[in-house]
Enzyme design. Structure first.
Site, mmCIF file in Angstrom:
data_model
loop_
_atom_site.group_PDB
_atom_site.id
_atom_site.type_symbol
_atom_site.label_atom_id
_atom_site.label_comp_id
_atom_site.label_asym_id
_atom_site.label_seq_id
_atom_site.Cartn_x
_atom_site.Cartn_y
_atom_site.Cartn_z
ATOM 1 C CG PHE A 111 -0.406 0.503 2.492
ATOM 2 C CD1 PHE A 111 -0.578 1.826 2.869
ATOM 3 C CD2 PHE A 111 0.254 -0.339 3.382
ATOM 4 C CE1 PHE A 111 -0.089 2.305 4.074
ATOM 5 C CE2 PHE A 111 0.739 0.125 4.583
ATOM 6 C CZ PHE A 111 0.570 1.452 4.932
ATOM 7 C CE LYS A 112 3.461 1.424 4.875
ATOM 8 N NZ LYS A 112 4.714 1.173 5.555
ATOM 9 C CG ASP A 113 4.204 0.545 -4.342
ATOM 10 O OD1 ASP A 113 5.353 0.977 -4.191
ATOM 11 O OD2 ASP A 113 3.947 -0.667 -4.493
#
Length: 463
Positions: A111-113
């Site tokens: 999810f950090k992308d």
């Protein structure tokens, strides 16, 4: 829109300066001076927007037109052109009440992308427009580092150093960081845990002279732009459900260790999104669960778990919530954080605990329960959760009512945590991008958990 500090001792600044500041110069966290309220009519209009156009609408309330619209549009569209699904964060229905929002469609399968692809491009944009030197310094419990490196690798005018806890991330997480060969990337593997890494980062950002001398910029969720980027998928998920069926409020179950992902939900709710419960899902490192249920914020024993990205005791974004919980009183926040630094804990009374209950529910999930959830849903629906997402699903089962609609955030692809998946005899195919990592050489520097050793490495790399 002005930006201020949770501790109240920083002059108001604009969007780009707040982005570059990262951690506020008084040691607090940057927040907007006010949270815009989105009308019901505007929410209805937004339902039909693409993910990218929705992000442009939300950011328009925060950027003060400091970035021309066409420039911002290009930044947003370029950032999500690398995602494997055109929806960016596709929503999958598991049963009548449970939906899963896939936040792992970006380059590093986490999810950090979603935030860091955009932030990498924004740093590059600012560096060019302002002729700024950009030296990014961050700590990771696994996923932030890979996503941040992917967002800025090879970009002119930007260098990045990421700290990760030595041998306390999954093998895939480690490979995604340490197989990058670009000269503008430095991986430091610290003999300690994530909290050790994050504490070093916060101390260096709090040293204003050092921060300015080496032009340090933040990529962690201490940077408000990352928080703001993550609010977009709360709105997007809600709209996908609202278009499909009549719905009032929607619950969100969010795996979290650093309080950033779920604070983005709190921000979305304050903006007017009809969120019912914000369910905080964690693992055995459950300081945040204890706070929500008991009002005590105190680190406990550190555990290495099947969900290593949540193996965190001190949540960097917690201070932002304390600010709003204490009626936006920066003096009170400073008092509480000073007490926490001196005593190693802080406690709130029954009145404030009642306010917390209006905002959050929480559930800590043991390792055995995490594996049981993965096995159960894989057999029932054929959908494979990673361990972090499984914690979110267990929290949904515990905290969300039968007649309530709930979205669980799938924060990572299960292939990133095959060590846990293999324990329940599930064989999963690896995406090609992940499989190829195992054949690449690694480059990392292992260091002691010592501030002076870290400073020496940074002076060499950034100097």
């Amino acid at each position: 829109m002005d930006y201020i500090s949770t501790r109240g001792k920083v002059e108001k600044c604009g969007f780009i300066d707040a982005f570059l500041m990262g951690l506020a110069n008084d040691g607090g966290l940057v927040i907007p001076s006010e949270i815009p309220n989105i009308s019901e009519q505007k929410l209805k209009e937004w339902q039909e927007l693409s993910y990218q156009d929705l992000m442009l609408e939300i950011f328009s309330y925060y950027t003060n037109d400091e970035i021309p619209y066409e420039d911002l549009k290009k930044l947003v569209y370029d950032s999500y052109s690398t995602f494997r699904d055109e929806a960016v964060t596709p929503l999958k229905q598991i049963n009548d009440s449970l939906y899963v929002l896939e936040l792992f469609q970006g380059p590093t399968f986490a999810f950090k992308d979603v935030a860091l692809q955009f932030m990498g491009n924004l740093y590059s944009y600012v560096a060019t427009k302002r002729n700024e030197i950009i030296n990014i310094l961050g700590a990771t419990s696994g996923d932030t580092g890979a996503a941040a490196i992917q967002g800025v690798r090879g970009k002119e005018g930007i260098r990045i150093c990421i700290l990760h806890p030595h041998q306390k991330v999954s093998k895939v997480q480690e490979l995604q960081m340490t197989t990058v060969q670009d000269e503008n990337v430095l991986n430091l593997s610290v003999k300690g845990n994530f909290d050790d890494c994050q504490q070093s980062i916060k101390e260096l950002f709090a040293d204003v002279d050092f921060k300015h001398k080496y032009h340090l910029r933040a990529i962690n969720s201490i940077n408000f732009v990352r928080i703001l980027s993550q609010t977009v998928y709360y709105f997007y998920a809600y709209f996908q459900i609202a278009k499909a069926k009549p719905v009032g409020k929607v619950n969100f179950s969010v795996p979290t260790g650093n309080f950033g992902n779920i604070f983005s939900g709190y921000l979305a709710k304050q903006m007017g999104l009809p969120i019912g419960k914000l369910i905080l899902a964690t693992n055995e490192n459950n300081i945040l669960e204890r706070f929500v249920k008991e009002g005590m914020y105190k680190p406990g024993e550190f555990y290495s778990t099947y969900s290593p990205s949540m193996d965190i005791q001190i949540a960097s974004n917690f201070e932002r919530y304390l600010y709003y919980l204490n009626d936006q009183n920066p003096d009170k926040v400073s008092e509480l954080m000073n007490r926490f630094r001196a005593e190693g804990q802080l406690e709130i009374g029954p009145e404030l605990l009642g306010k917390v209950a209006l905002d959050f529910e929480a559930q800590g999930v043991k390792g055995a329960d995490c594996l049981e959830i993965i096995d159960k849903y894989y057999k029932q629906s054929g959908y494979l959760f990673d361990p972090h997402t499984a914690c979110g699903v267990k929290a949904y089962e515990t905290c969300s009512g039968e007649q309530e609609t709930c979205v669980v955030f799938a924060t990572a692809h299960p292939a990133k945590f095959n060590e846990a998946i293999a324990l329940i005899d599930i064989e999963q195919p690896f995406p090609t991008e992940i499989q190829q990592l195992f054949d690449k050489p690694q480059v990392q520097t292992v260091i002691e958990n010592d501030k002076q050793v870290l400073v020496s490495e940074l002076e060499r790399f950034f100097g």
